[in-house]
Design a protein around this motif. Sequence first.
Motif, mmCIF file in Angstrom:
data_model
loop_
_atom_site.group_PDB
_atom_site.id
_atom_site.type_symbol
_atom_site.label_atom_id
_atom_site.label_comp_id
_atom_site.label_asym_id
_atom_site.label_seq_id
_atom_site.Cartn_x
_atom_site.Cartn_y
_atom_site.Cartn_z
ATOM 1 N N TYR A 377 33.786 14.714 16.577
ATOM 2 C CA TYR A 377 34.928 15.375 15.966
ATOM 3 C C TYR A 377 34.896 16.887 16.169
ATOM 4 O O TYR A 377 33.826 17.510 16.216
ATOM 5 N N THR A 378 36.078 17.454 16.272
ATOM 6 C CA THR A 378 36.280 18.889 16.145
ATOM 7 C C THR A 378 36.869 19.139 14.765
ATOM 8 O O THR A 378 37.820 18.451 14.355
ATOM 9 N N VAL A 379 36.301 20.091 14.024
ATOM 10 C CA VAL A 379 36.740 20.388 12.658
ATOM 11 C C VAL A 379 37.389 21.769 12.658
ATOM 12 O O VAL A 379 36.801 22.735 13.168
ATOM 13 N N ILE A 380 38.593 21.864 12.088
ATOM 14 C CA ILE A 380 39.380 23.099 12.142
ATOM 15 C C ILE A 380 39.769 23.510 10.727
ATOM 16 O O ILE A 380 40.317 22.704 9.964
ATOM 17 N N TRP A 381 39.478 24.767 10.367
ATOM 18 C CA TRP A 381 39.863 25.333 9.073
ATOM 19 C C TRP A 381 40.848 26.475 9.293
ATOM 20 O O TRP A 381 40.690 27.271 10.237
ATOM 21 N N ASN A 382 41.841 26.581 8.427
ATOM 22 C CA ASN A 382 42.732 27.735 8.416
ATOM 23 C C ASN A 382 41.984 28.884 7.742
ATOM 24 O O ASN A 382 41.658 28.834 6.553
ATOM 25 N N PHE A 383 41.688 29.943 8.505
ATOM 26 C CA PHE A 383 40.859 31.025 7.987
ATOM 27 C C PHE A 383 41.543 31.755 6.830
ATOM 28 O O PHE A 383 40.892 32.170 5.872
ATOM 29 N N ARG A 384 42.839 31.918 6.905
ATOM 30 C CA ARG A 384 43.535 32.597 5.803
ATOM 31 C C ARG A 384 43.464 31.777 4.528
ATOM 32 O O ARG A 384 43.364 32.331 3.435
ATOM 33 N N ARG A 385 43.517 30.484 4.648
ATOM 34 C CA ARG A 385 43.380 29.648 3.453
ATOM 35 C C ARG A 385 41.963 29.737 2.885
ATOM 36 O O ARG A 385 41.764 29.701 1.677
ATOM 37 N N VAL A 386 40.978 29.841 3.759
ATOM 38 C CA VAL A 386 39.593 30.002 3.300
ATOM 39 C C VAL A 386 39.464 31.286 2.482
ATOM 40 O O VAL A 386 38.854 31.296 1.400
ATOM 41 N N LYS A 387 40.022 32.374 2.996
ATOM 42 C CA LYS A 387 39.908 33.660 2.305
ATOM 43 C C LYS A 387 40.682 33.696 1.000
ATOM 44 O O LYS A 387 40.270 34.378 0.046
ATOM 45 N N SER A 388 41.793 32.980 0.947
ATOM 46 C CA SER A 388 42.678 33.107 -0.220
ATOM 47 C C SER A 388 42.508 31.982 -1.233
ATOM 48 O O SER A 388 43.117 32.012 -2.300
ATOM 49 N N ALA A 389 41.677 30.982 -0.904
ATOM 50 C CA ALA A 389 41.598 29.791 -1.747
ATOM 51 C C ALA A 389 40.952 30.084 -3.095
ATOM 52 O O ALA A 389 40.014 30.876 -3.200
ATOM 53 N N VAL A 390 41.468 29.423 -4.116
ATOM 54 C CA VAL A 390 40.811 29.353 -5.419
ATOM 55 C C VAL A 390 40.210 27.957 -5.520
ATOM 56 O O VAL A 390 40.928 26.963 -5.485
ATOM 57 N N THR A 391 38.892 27.860 -5.581
ATOM 58 C CA THR A 391 38.246 26.555 -5.515
ATOM 59 C C THR A 391 37.403 26.283 -6.746
ATOM 60 O O THR A 391 36.747 27.178 -7.274
ATOM 61 N N SER A 392 37.459 25.036 -7.197
ATOM 62 C CA SER A 392 36.596 24.615 -8.312
ATOM 63 C C SER A 392 35.414 23.797 -7.813
ATOM 64 O O SER A 392 34.532 23.444 -8.584
ATOM 65 N N MET A 402 34.767 24.868 0.090
ATOM 66 C CA MET A 402 36.119 24.483 0.500
ATOM 67 C C MET A 402 36.047 23.272 1.410
ATOM 68 O O MET A 402 35.270 23.242 2.369
ATOM 69 N N MET A 403 36.872 22.270 1.115
ATOM 70 C CA MET A 403 36.938 21.058 1.925
ATOM 71 C C MET A 403 38.390 20.755 2.270
ATOM 72 O O MET A 403 38.947 19.717 1.925
ATOM 73 N N ASP A 404 39.021 21.717 2.942
ATOM 74 C CA ASP A 404 40.415 21.625 3.356
ATOM 75 C C ASP A 404 40.446 21.931 4.847
ATOM 76 O O ASP A 404 40.314 23.082 5.259
ATOM 77 N N TYR A 405 40.587 20.928 5.681
ATOM 78 C CA TYR A 405 40.413 21.088 7.113
ATOM 79 C C TYR A 405 41.169 19.988 7.838
ATOM 80 O O TYR A 405 41.738 19.071 7.230
ATOM 81 N N VAL A 406 41.138 20.030 9.157
ATOM 82 C CA VAL A 406 41.712 18.996 10.011
ATOM 83 C C VAL A 406 40.619 18.468 10.932
ATOM 84 O O VAL A 406 39.853 19.258 11.511
ATOM 85 N N LEU A 407 40.510 17.152 11.042
ATOM 86 C CA LEU A 407 39.578 16.522 11.968
ATOM 87 C C LEU A 407 40.333 16.037 13.200
ATOM 88 O O LEU A 407 41.388 15.418 13.082
ATOM 89 N N SER A 408 39.778 16.321 14.368
ATOM 90 C CA SER A 408 40.338 15.821 15.623
ATOM 91 C C SER A 408 39.268 14.979 16.308
ATOM 92 O O SER A 408 38.192 15.490 16.650
#
Length: 451
Positions: A377-392, A402-408
Amino acid sequence: MLRHMLRFMQDDVFQNTYGFSRDSSKAAKELGDFKNMFFNAEAGEAAAPMEVDASPDRPAIGELREKSTPAKAGTPIEGMVIGANRNSYLRRGAAFDVMKNVEAGVEDTGITFSFTPLKRGAPASPGTPTFTPSKVLLANGERTMNMLSPGASSKLFHADVEYQKVVSEWTFQKDEVDIPQADIAHDHKASQLEDGANTLLGLDANRLCKWDLRDPRGVVQEAGDASPIVQWTGGKDFARGTNFSCMATSGAGHVVVGSKDGKIRLYSSKTLTQAKTSIPGLGKAITAVDVTYDGQWVLATTDDYLMVIKSTFGDDGQQKSAFTDRGGGKLAMPRLLRLKPEDRLVTGGKPFKNGRFTWVTEAASQERWVVASCGKYTVIWNFRRVKSAVTSNTSFGGLPTMMDYVLSAKDEDVVDSNFLHDRYAPTSGGAKGDALMVATPHKVFTLAGED
């Protein structure tokens, strides 16, 4: 239910990593250095956005457009060499397949070449028929390559791409002693595009060096000549224990170095003798590092997670950089990028490899994505979402995760995933996207999508 299962899994991973539970008194003692380094905010603020103006409403990623090209018969693909000008290259043992860079991808030119090494001894001696590199850097406007070979760790091989031959062979040396090098890197992020860039960085387990390829004799090496010496121009021999494993440079030449013990060191471009900021590890070896062009963000790869670190901080009303000023106790909480438990099962627990930011070489552009490989798999994260995310979500001692990504997915293990240069990013309706080049042993893929 899933949140409870994730919590139990995180507890087990923590105990397996450190040998004690994360709620024990020993956890506070053993991880105290790490917490003191980063935890300058209250616990309630730790999961706050790392950057408040990072457009948090952006989508994770648009629809990916994919095309594939079969590799040539013979040796499987072992690596990629990404160019910002006309061509990129697939490395298959001693052979290089030439790929033409186009908008949103690459095209196979049908050209394959191998470098002819310098002959040694008498002019009539046959020399070695092929040269197999272990590390390749494009240089001098991408007309040449600087290469390491696994069988000659203290040698640097300089090759002409157009003539497809090794034109000079250098020896890494300090005080007349050969210096083995496990890795080389450009001394700043856009170096390969510049004509006449003659310096580079070298690394081994206990040494960080800066080298100069300009030969004081001012002559080009001829066949049969003794190897010229690569001039040591900076760095330090550390007595022991640094366990350096990887490095990367920013646009200004600041250097981030990862270590097998998990430490991350940030060096100013002005000196390589002492790190300005040293970030303690979490027990996992750092296998790859990257840094944004502006030097404000660092990415470190381990087998189990990627760590995003903001290297700038406020101090007495001024914005400072951990590359040039001491950042201990002042840096923001880092973010860990991890897979969801169900995706860890899908990937077979394979390790992350070669985490990278979007590749840009000028201050006017911004990195938009993070990519890494993991098994098939290739795993892709939106960098702006990483920087701006509020995570619990938290893991590894309470770090925001953070576990918000796309798998290819691919049908073979991914050899490498890397962004094409920003100038080949696709555009649609005025919006700019990004293009990825992904190699498996027998195919090369390009993935393109808009923000």
